[in-house]
Design an enzyme around this catalytic site. Structure first.
Site, PDB file in Angstrom:
ATOM      1  N   HIS A 107      32.499  22.125  30.008  1.00 32.85           N
ATOM      2  CA  HIS A 107      31.160  21.624  30.395  1.00 32.85           C
ATOM      3  C   HIS A 107      30.046  22.494  29.819  1.00 32.85           C
ATOM      4  O   HIS A 107      29.073  22.806  30.497  1.00 32.85           O
ATOM      5  CB  HIS A 107      31.044  21.546  31.922  1.00 32.85           C
ATOM      6  N   TRP A 148      26.328  14.761  41.957  1.00 33.71           N
ATOM      7  CA  TRP A 148      26.334  14.757  40.486  1.00 33.71           C
ATOM      8  C   TRP A 148      25.305  13.743  40.022  1.00 33.71           C
ATOM      9  O   TRP A 148      25.203  12.654  40.600  1.00 33.71           O
ATOM     10  CB  TRP A 148      27.724  14.413  39.961  1.00 33.71           C
ATOM     11  N   THR A 149      24.576  14.091  38.972  1.00 37.07           N
ATOM     12  CA  THR A 149      23.386  13.277  38.709  1.00 37.07           C
ATOM     13  C   THR A 149      23.355  12.569  37.351  1.00 37.07           C
ATOM     14  O   THR A 149      22.280  12.245  36.862  1.00 37.07           O
ATOM     15  CB  THR A 149      22.122  14.155  38.832  1.00 37.07           C
ATOM     16  N   GLU A 196      37.622  20.687  34.758  1.00 37.22           N
ATOM     17  CA  GLU A 196      37.743  19.716  33.659  1.00 37.22           C
ATOM     18  C   GLU A 196      37.655  20.376  32.282  1.00 37.22           C
ATOM     19  O   GLU A 196      36.738  20.112  31.517  1.00 37.22           O
ATOM     20  CB  GLU A 196      36.656  18.646  33.799  1.00 37.22           C
ATOM     21  N   ASP A 223      25.437  22.266  32.199  1.00 35.97           N
ATOM     22  CA  ASP A 223      26.486  21.293  31.910  1.00 35.97           C
ATOM     23  C   ASP A 223      26.369  20.847  30.453  1.00 35.97           C
ATOM     24  O   ASP A 223      25.505  21.344  29.724  1.00 35.97           O
ATOM     25  CB  ASP A 223      26.421  20.100  32.884  1.00 35.97           C
ATOM     26  N   TYR A 270      31.883  13.202  47.821  1.00 39.95           N
ATOM     27  CA  TYR A 270      31.216  12.910  46.551  1.00 39.95           C
ATOM     28  C   TYR A 270      30.119  11.886  46.758  1.00 39.95           C
ATOM     29  O   TYR A 270      30.311  10.687  46.603  1.00 39.95           O
ATOM     30  CB  TYR A 270      32.238  12.506  45.483  1.00 39.95           C
TER      31      TYR A 270
HETATM   32  C1  TNX Z   1      33.762  15.502  38.209  1.00 38.84           C
HETATM   33  S1  TNX Z   1      33.710  17.498  40.329  1.00 38.84           S
HETATM   34  C2  TNX Z   1      33.020  16.581  37.795  1.00 38.84           C
HETATM   35  C3  TNX Z   1      31.625  16.363  37.370  1.00 38.84           C
HETATM   36  C4  TNX Z   1      31.252  14.912  37.369  1.00 38.84           C
HETATM   37  C5  TNX Z   1      31.795  14.269  38.630  1.00 38.84           C
HETATM   38  C6  TNX Z   1      31.392  12.849  38.831  1.00 38.84           C
HETATM   39  C7  TNX Z   1      33.704  18.397  39.134  1.00 38.84           C
HETATM   40  C8  TNX Z   1      33.989  19.779  39.418  1.00 38.84           C
HETATM   41  N1  TNX Z   1      33.442  17.882  37.919  1.00 38.84           N
HETATM   42  O1  TNX Z   1      31.436  16.966  36.106  1.00 38.84           O
HETATM   43  O2  TNX Z   1      29.858  14.780  37.302  1.00 38.84           O
HETATM   44  O3  TNX Z   1      33.197  14.320  38.581  1.00 38.84           O
HETATM   45  O4  TNX Z   1      31.706  12.383  40.127  1.00 38.84           O
END
Ligand code: TNX
Length: 609
Positions: A265, A470-471, A328, A191, A419
């Protein structure tokens, strides 16, 4: 005389404490498809043998011993000649059971578990949950269980990109996953904040991309501008370590699915190899979470890099699926880059969305050529889905629904239900720092991954379900486990148990307490759930009372109703609290739960109206 009364009293007390775990109790998470209880019990002693029928059964037998040893500190002999006082593991049935299905039959004299290797392994996991400890004796209630999963894919994702967790912690989680019959570990390895896998061809990925020089303190919105801790942190897995995890998982019927993010990312990579960016450097491994504009350029050296990386990844991970992220991706850099615009033109693409889709399709071709399938987050639908891609639906269920309608396979992982980085209480002030949101246990539990919007045929494309951890706000093992459990137990039942057998009350009140005790015993942290708080009218006095029932029956509750902090100096709850005379003024109940093993809950706050 006195001397004799005390042991008797102790026994009585012990008896009532262990009441919930009486020898005939069948408490298995996830709940099996069919359970028929009988009378009596099988006693496991040092003289009990394991009889393994079939080479696969022998492997499962040693796993059985691994878990027995971990929990009770002994192993059983594996002996192929005995006929009584025996636990038979049989992978040689002539009429084969489906993958992961098993039959478990406990009589007074023997235990029989049959199925294929995966099924017998799960039969063993059920058996381990059936064992009751009465003093020094281990007993298993007489029962016949026929069991099979509702979904083939029952996954948990762990983000090690934002914070690194070492392989001992990964193994600890894999053990709990196996006991819950979860079978996919999605390892989010890269990431913006870190790259975690040794890649021999690109050593800077571990010398540079694996380390952030600082992290923000608090949440994203807590301090503006950010305050940094000034601490270098990070880490990575060597290829040998990653292979060790793959093997460890496979022995537990878990497939490890690696994720290598692209084209977004990826800031951590650009910090080491800036030539793969869009000329917007210098880049730096990110010290905070969020969506970053810095993405890969769509040039040949980028594809060369990604194919080299994926080649090493495929050599480590035998998984049929390779996850390539795809979520994203802000397209601003591609909009502003003459080079990216040229790629759009040369390939007759309409826009940057189609460029992303073209990017992912190239990677898909490469994976397919190598006999692997691609999974991506639901953004890979934008600009057109690659022909064989499987979609992981996270922005709600719509992406999954659209993909299934187009004939693609889907894994459901919608934010509102799956989540588990979201907070576990509405009142964030009583919780450790989390990304926000509110995702309580019952919401996870009651999720159903087959959307009604799909026809039965389209529903076949829903391979299963996954929860995501997610951390960015999780830096310690204790906190990771606190966020995982008990919600991952609810996830297990979403994935395994048929809807008609699901029942939140039975799960949370009858079976979860025993599961949590087992976690406690294996040194796994978890969030102690809120107690059940009920306001009643007391028939005798005509006054209102507050009854508090903790999930785990032998825990203690300390409380206040005067607005002051509840800790172990507060009132010990023994019977329903009479509500004080308030002349209509509102009161607040505050309480903590302390388990028999001395784990202390958060302070819970309830307004009493
Ligand atoms: C979205 S879910 C993201 C992550 C973040 C998360 C936080 C996804 C595919 N991408 O990069 O950590 O939200 O909840």
């Amino acid at each position: 005389m006195k001397k004799r009364i005390i042991p008797v009293l102790c026994l009585l007390l012990l008896n009532s404490i262990t009441f919930a775990q009486q020898a005939n109790e069948v408490s298995i998470i996830p709940k099996p498809a069919s359970v028929e209880k009988g009378i009596g019990a099988f006693i496991i002693s040092k003289h009990t043998n394991i009889l393994a029928k079939g080479a696969d059964a022998e492997k499962v037998a040693s796993m059985f011993n691994y878990f027995l040893n971990k929990k009770y500190g002994f192993v059983l002999k594996i002996n192929n000649t005995v006929t009584t006082n025996v636990i038979v593991l049989n992978t040689t049935l002539r009429i084969k059971l489906p993958y992961e299905a098993y039959q478990l039959k406990v009589t007074n004299h023997s235990i029989n578990i049959s199925g294929e290797r995966s099924g017998v392994f799960y039969g063993v996991q059920s058996l381990l949950q059936l064992i009751h400890e009465n003093g020094r004796q281990l007993s298993v209630p007489v029962v016949t269980i026929d069991d099979a999963p509702n979904f083939a894919y029952r996954g948990l994702m762990l983000d090690v990109g934002r914070h690194f967790f070492d392989i001992d912690e990964i193994k600890k989680i894999l053990d709990v996953m196996a006991s819950l019959k979860l079978n996919r570990f999605h390892w989010h390895l890269t990431d913006d904040q870190g790259w975690r896998l040794e890649i021999k061809k690109y050593p800077k990925l571990t010398s540079i991309s694996a380390w952030r020089d600082s992290s923000i303190i608090g949440g994203y919105g807590d301090f503006k501008p950010f305050i940094y801790d000034g601490q270098r942190s990070g880490g990575f897995y060597t290829q040998d370590q990653a292979r060790e995890v793959v093997k460890y998982a496979a022995e537990r019927n878990i497939v490890v699915i690696p994720e290598i993010e692209m084209p977004g990312h990826s800031t951590a990579v650009l910090a080491a190899y800036p030539e793969l960016g869009n000329g917007t450097g210098p880049y730096k491994v990110a010290g905070y979470g969020g969506v970053f504009y810095t993405i890969y350029n769509p040039g040949e050296p980028t594809f060369k890099f990604l194919e080299d990386v994926l080649t090493e990844v495929m050599a480590i991970f035998p998984s049929k699926y390779i996850h390539i992220g795809g979520d994203e991706v802000p397209k601003d850099e591609w909009k502003n880059s003459p080079f990216a615009q040229l790629v759009i033109k040369d390939n007759h693409l309409k826009n940057e969305e189609e460029l992303q889709s073209w990017f992912i399709s190239r990677i898909e071709k490469f994976l397919n050529k190598n006999g692997r399938n691609l999974i991506g987050w639901d953004e890979i639908l934008e600009g057109g889905l690659s022909p064989n891609a499987t979609v992981m639906s996270w922005r709600g269920e719509q992406g999954g629904i659209d993909a299934a309608k187009q004939g693609h396979d889907v894994i459901m992982s919608p934010g509102g239900y799956m989540y588990i980085d979201h907070a576990q209480a509405k009142d964030h002030t009583t919780e450790p720092l989390a990304i926000g949101g509110f995702l309580p246990l019952d919401v996870v539990y009651n999720y159903s991954p087959r959307p009604a919007a799909l026809t039965p045929d389209q529903q076949k494309h829903i391979l299963g379900v996954q929860a995501n951890m997610w951390t960015e706000y999780i830096a310690t093992d204790n906190k990771l486990e606190y966020m995982l459990f008990p919600r991952v137990a609810a996830l297990a039942e979403v994935g395994w148990t048929k809807s008609e057998n699901k029942d939140y009350k039975n799960f949370s009140e009858n079976r979860l307490p025993i599961f949590l005790k087992n976690l406690e015993r294996s040194g796994v942290n978890y969030r102690i759930p809120e107690a059940d708080v009920v306001i009643n009218n007391d028939a005798q006095t005509g006054r209102k009372t507050i009854a508090i029932t903790p999930f785990i029956a032998d825990s203690k509750i300390y409380y206040t109703v005067d607005g002051h902090k509840a800790d172990n100096t507060a009132n010990l709850y023994t019977s329903p609290i009479l509500i004080p005379y308030t002349n209509g003024r509102p009161l607040t109940l505050k309480y903590i739960i302390v388990t028999a093993g001395n784990r202390v809950s958060n302070e819970f706050i309830v307004d009493i109206k």
